[in-house]
Design a protein around this motif. Structure first.
Motif, PDB file in Angstrom:
ATOM      1  N   VAL A   1     148.968 -31.128  42.284  1.00 22.39           N
ATOM      2  CA  VAL A   1     149.109 -30.503  43.662  1.00 22.39           C
ATOM      3  C   VAL A   1     148.588 -28.889  43.681  1.00 22.39           C
ATOM      4  N   ILE A   2     148.860 -28.258  42.511  1.00 20.65           N
ATOM      5  CA  ILE A   2     148.673 -26.957  42.587  1.00 20.65           C
ATOM      6  C   ILE A   2     147.050 -26.834  42.313  1.00 20.65           C
ATOM      7  N   SER A   3     146.736 -27.569  41.431  1.00 23.98           N
ATOM      8  CA  SER A   3     145.141 -27.539  40.905  1.00 23.98           C
ATOM      9  C   SER A   3     144.255 -27.819  41.926  1.00 23.98           C
ATOM     10  N   GLN A   4     144.658 -28.773  42.810  1.00 18.79           N
ATOM     11  CA  GLN A   4     143.705 -29.105  43.818  1.00 18.79           C
ATOM     12  C   GLN A   4     143.502 -27.890  44.894  1.00 18.79           C
ATOM     13  N   LYS A   5     144.465 -26.883  44.825  1.00 17.90           N
ATOM     14  CA  LYS A   5     144.293 -25.880  45.787  1.00 17.90           C
ATOM     15  C   LYS A   5     143.581 -24.543  45.437  1.00 17.90           C
ATOM     16  N   ILE A   6     143.533 -24.648  44.034  1.00 17.40           N
ATOM     17  CA  ILE A   6     142.772 -23.458  43.368  1.00 17.40           C
ATOM     18  C   ILE A   6     141.261 -23.422  44.015  1.00 17.40           C
ATOM     19  N   ASP A   7     141.238 -22.172  44.613  1.00 16.92           N
ATOM     20  CA  ASP A   7     140.024 -21.821  45.426  1.00 16.92           C
ATOM     21  C   ASP A   7     138.737 -21.318  44.827  1.00 16.92           C
ATOM     22  N   LYS A   8     137.801 -22.278  44.505  1.00 18.63           N
ATOM     23  CA  LYS A   8     136.521 -22.027  43.841  1.00 18.63           C
ATOM     24  C   LYS A   8     135.617 -21.088  44.449  1.00 18.63           C
ATOM     25  N   HIS A   9     135.748 -21.180  45.716  1.00 18.74           N
ATOM     26  CA  HIS A   9     135.076 -20.149  46.690  1.00 18.74           C
ATOM     27  C   HIS A   9     135.564 -18.655  46.722  1.00 18.74           C
ATOM     28  N   ARG A  10     136.883 -18.637  46.504  1.00 17.51           N
ATOM     29  CA  ARG A  10     137.502 -17.319  46.417  1.00 17.51           C
ATOM     30  C   ARG A  10     137.281 -16.664  45.145  1.00 17.51           C
ATOM     31  N   LEU A  11     137.410 -17.578  44.032  1.00 16.12           N
ATOM     32  CA  LEU A  11     137.342 -16.819  42.699  1.00 16.12           C
ATOM     33  C   LEU A  11     135.989 -16.510  42.523  1.00 16.12           C
ATOM     34  N   ASP A  12     134.922 -17.133  43.191  1.00 10.87           N
ATOM     35  CA  ASP A  12     133.438 -16.945  43.104  1.00 10.87           C
ATOM     36  C   ASP A  12     133.168 -15.379  43.610  1.00 10.87           C
TER      37      ASP A  12
ATOM     38  N   LEU B   1     149.028 -17.766  40.909  1.00 13.96           N
ATOM     39  CA  LEU B   1     150.174 -17.244  41.201  1.00 13.96           C
ATOM     40  C   LEU B   1     149.969 -17.325  42.788  1.00 13.96           C
ATOM     41  N   ARG B   2     148.982 -17.008  43.496  1.00 16.24           N
ATOM     42  CA  ARG B   2     148.881 -17.270  44.774  1.00 16.24           C
ATOM     43  C   ARG B   2     149.205 -18.631  45.347  1.00 16.24           C
ATOM     44  N   ILE B   3     148.237 -19.637  44.641  1.00 12.38           N
ATOM     45  CA  ILE B   3     148.663 -21.078  44.948  1.00 12.38           C
ATOM     46  C   ILE B   3     149.784 -21.352  44.820  1.00 12.38           C
TER      47      ILE B   3
ATOM     48  N   LYS C   1     137.464 -25.015  36.715  1.00 10.18           N
ATOM     49  CA  LYS C   1     138.589 -25.922  35.872  1.00 10.18           C
ATOM     50  C   LYS C   1     139.592 -25.201  34.967  1.00 10.18           C
ATOM     51  N   GLY C   2     138.840 -24.055  34.236  1.00  8.89           N
ATOM     52  CA  GLY C   2     139.968 -23.246  33.663  1.00  8.89           C
ATOM     53  C   GLY C   2     141.128 -22.646  34.426  1.00  8.89           C
ATOM     54  N   ALA C   3     140.854 -22.365  35.652  1.00  7.52           N
ATOM     55  CA  ALA C   3     141.781 -21.903  36.469  1.00  7.52           C
ATOM     56  C   ALA C   3     142.902 -22.998  36.984  1.00  7.52           C
ATOM     57  N   GLN C   4     142.268 -24.127  36.899  1.00  7.31           N
ATOM     58  CA  GLN C   4     143.248 -25.522  37.427  1.00  7.31           C
ATOM     59  C   GLN C   4     144.054 -25.685  36.331  1.00  7.31           C
ATOM     60  N   VAL C   5     143.528 -25.507  34.906  1.00  7.37           N
ATOM     61  CA  VAL C   5     144.519 -25.602  33.940  1.00  7.37           C
ATOM     62  C   VAL C   5     145.550 -24.772  33.694  1.00  7.37           C
TER      63      VAL C   5
END
Ligand code: GLV
Ligand code: MN
Ligand code: MN
Length: 415
Positions: free
Chosen positions: A3-14, A108-110, A401-405
Motif C-alpha cells: 500500500v505504502i510502496s505504491q504511493k512512493i512518488d518517483k517524480h517527486r524524488l527525481d 515518512l510522508r507517505i 525501488k530502494g525507497a519502496q523497500v
C-alpha cells in the motif's frame, strides 16, 4: 503489503534530487557542499522545507543535525530512525547521501498521508558533515549523535585554514557548549535504517536492484607531516638532498603494496597531498599526506597500519626526514543486525524485488549508529560503480525501488 510502496512518488524524488543537485554545482566539477559551509547549509534548509511539506515535526539539534519526526500511537515506544547526509566531497556527485535522505522523508510522508497506524515514532535524520572533506574525519553529525565527541574535540579538530569545528558550529548558529544535548538516548531508539547508493559494481554486474548490506568497512585516517630540506633543484646534487616529496612518494607506494598484500577487502589511499613550497625548481621541503586505510575487519586494518608505521620508520632513517604521524580518525567495522536484515529481505520478497547481500566498502552514518542501536542498510546500484566523482549516477527507477523497500521496511518496524 505494498500500500505504502505504491504511493512512493518517483517524480517527486527525481525533482528533489535535481533541486539539490544544483547546490554548489560547477559544470565541469560536479557539486561541492563541504561540511558546515554555505552550500551544505543551503541544501539543509531546502531539505527542511521538504520535511515540513511532508507534515513532519522538524527540528535541529545543536550540532546542525536535522530531524523530521512522525509521532506514533505510543509516544513512549522506541523510535525507528532512518536517514543519511546531503553534504558532498570536493567535486562530488548528486546521489551519495542525498538518495537516502530524500527517500527517508518520502517514506515518512507517505506513511503520514496514508494514515496507517504505527505504534513507534518514526524519525528521518539528515546528519551533518558525513564526508571527510573538511575536518579530517567523516560522519561528524552521527558521531556527535552517538556521543563520540567531547567538548575538547570540537576545539581540537581544525580544517586546513585553522577553523575549529566549534567555530564552524558557531558560524551556523549552534552552541558547541551544548554538545551534551546532541546525544541520542540508546534506550529510546529501536533501530536505524539507511538507504544509500552502492558506490561499487556488485549490483550492476549481477543486474540486481537491491543490496542488503551485511557489513560496513571502517577507516583509519592518518595525516603524515614530512619535513625535509627545501633547496635548489638545479644546484643541489642528488646525494645532498633531503627531499620531503620523495620520502612521501616512497610511503605512498608502500601503502599500495601493503593494501594489496593484506587482503581483497583491505584498501589504502593517499587522497591528500600538499607539497611545500610547490615550485618546479625547488626541492620540496615539506609534504603532508592524508592517508585512508579501510577494511571490514579491525585486525587486518590494524595490521596494515602497523606495516605502514614500519615503512615510515625506515623512510625516516634512510632519508633523514622528520615524520609526524597524526591519527585523525579510527573507526571499527560493523555488521548489520540480523533481524533488520531479515526484515529488509522479507520486504523485498513481498514486493517481488530481487536482492542480494553486499558489503559496504564505504562508511556511512549507520556505522556510528551501530554503537547505540540495531542498524540495517539498503543499497541501490551505481552506474559503473562510480562515486565521489561528478559522473556518479543511479537511475531514478532504481532509487524508486530502494525507497519502496525502505518505506515498507520502516512501516513494518514501526507497527
Ligand atoms: C564516505 O563517503 C566514505 O568516504 O566512505
Ligand atoms: Mn561519500
Ligand atoms: Mn554517503
Amino acid at each position: 503489503m505494498g500500500v505504502i510502496s505504491q504511493k512512493i512518488d518517483k517524480h517527486r524524488l527525481d525533482k528533489q534530487l535535481k533541486e539539490l543537485a544544483i547546490i554548489g554545482y560547477h559544470p565541469e566539477k560536479g557539486r561541492t557542499r563541504l561540511p558546515y559551509t554555505n552550500e551544505e547549509r543551503e541544501a539543509v534548509n531546502i531539505v527542511k522545507g521538504y520535511m515540513e511539506e511532508a507534515g513532519l515535526e522538524v527540528y535541529f539539534d545543536q550540532f546542525g543535525n536535522l530531524f523530521g519526526k512522525l509521532e506514533g500511537s505510543n509516544p513512549g515506544a522506541s523510535v525507528v530512525m532512518t536517514g543519511s547526509h546531503i553534504d558532498t566531497v570536493i567535486n562530488g556527485g548528486a546521489y551519495d547521501g542525498t538518495v537516502g535522505a530524500l527517500s527517508a522523508i518520502e517514506s515518512l510522508r507517505i506513511i503520514n498521508e496514508s494514515k496507517i497506524p504505527h505504534t513507534h515514532t518514526l524519525k528521518a535524520a539528515v546528519f551533518v558533515s558525513e564526508e571527510a572533506a573538511r575536518f579530517g574525519g567523516g560522519t561528524l553529525g552521527s558521531k556527535a549523535f552517538v556521543g563520540d565527541y567531547t567538548r575538547t574535540d570540537l576545539d581540537r579538530l581544525k580544517d586546513l585554514n585553522g577553523v575549529t569545528l566549534a567555530q564552524a558550529l558557531e558560524q551556523w548558529g549552534f552552541d558547541p557548549d551544548q554538545l551534551d544535548t546532541v546525544k541520542g538516548d540508546p534506550s529510546k531508539i529501536k533501530c536505524f535504517i539507511e538507504l544509500h547508493i552502492e558506490q561499487s559494481i556488485n549490483l550492476e554486474t549481477n543486474k540486481i536492484p537491491i543490496g542488503v548490506v551485511d557489513q560496513i568497512a571502517a577507516p583509519t585516517y592518518l595525516r603524515l607531516y614530512i619535513k625535509g630540506k627545501a633547496g635548489h633543484a638545479g644546484a643541489t646534487p642528488m646525494d645532498l638532498r633531503t627531499d620531503a616529496f620523495m620520502a612521501g612518494a616512497e610511503i605512498a607506494l608502500a601503502i599500495e603494496k601493503i593494501a594489496k598484500t593484506i587482503g581483497k577487502e583491505t584498501v589504502g589511499t593517499v587522497g591528500e597531498v600538499f607539497v611545500k613550497p610547490n615550485a618546479i625548481n625547488v626541492i620540496p621541503g615539506e609534504v603532508i599526506l592524508g592517508v585512508d586505510i579501510r577494511d571490514v575487519t579491525s585486525e587486518r586494518k590494524d595490521l596494515a597500519v602497523e606495516k605502514l608505521k614500519d615503512v615510515i620508520e625506515k623512510t625516516r632513517e634512510n632519508r633523514k626526514v622528520d615524520i609526524i604521524i597524526d591519527e585523525i580518525a579510527r573507526q571499527e567495522p560493523v555488521k548489520t543486525a540480523k533481524q533488520i536484515v531479515n526484515t529488509i529481505r522479507e520486504t523485498c520478497e513481498e514486493l517481488e524485488i530481487a536482492f542480494m547481500n553486499v558489503t559496504s566498502g564505504a562508511y556511512h552514518d549507520a556505522l556510528n549508529m551501530a554503537k547505540i542501536t540495531d542498524i540495517g542498510m539498503i543499497f541501490v546500484p551505481s552506474v559503473n560503480g562510480i562515486s565521489h566523482a561528478p559522473e556518479e549516477f543511479t537511475a531514478i527507477e532504481d532509487i524508486h525501488k530502494g525507497a519502496q523497500v525502505l518505506a515498507e521496511t520502516l512501516l513494518k518496524l514501526a507497527q
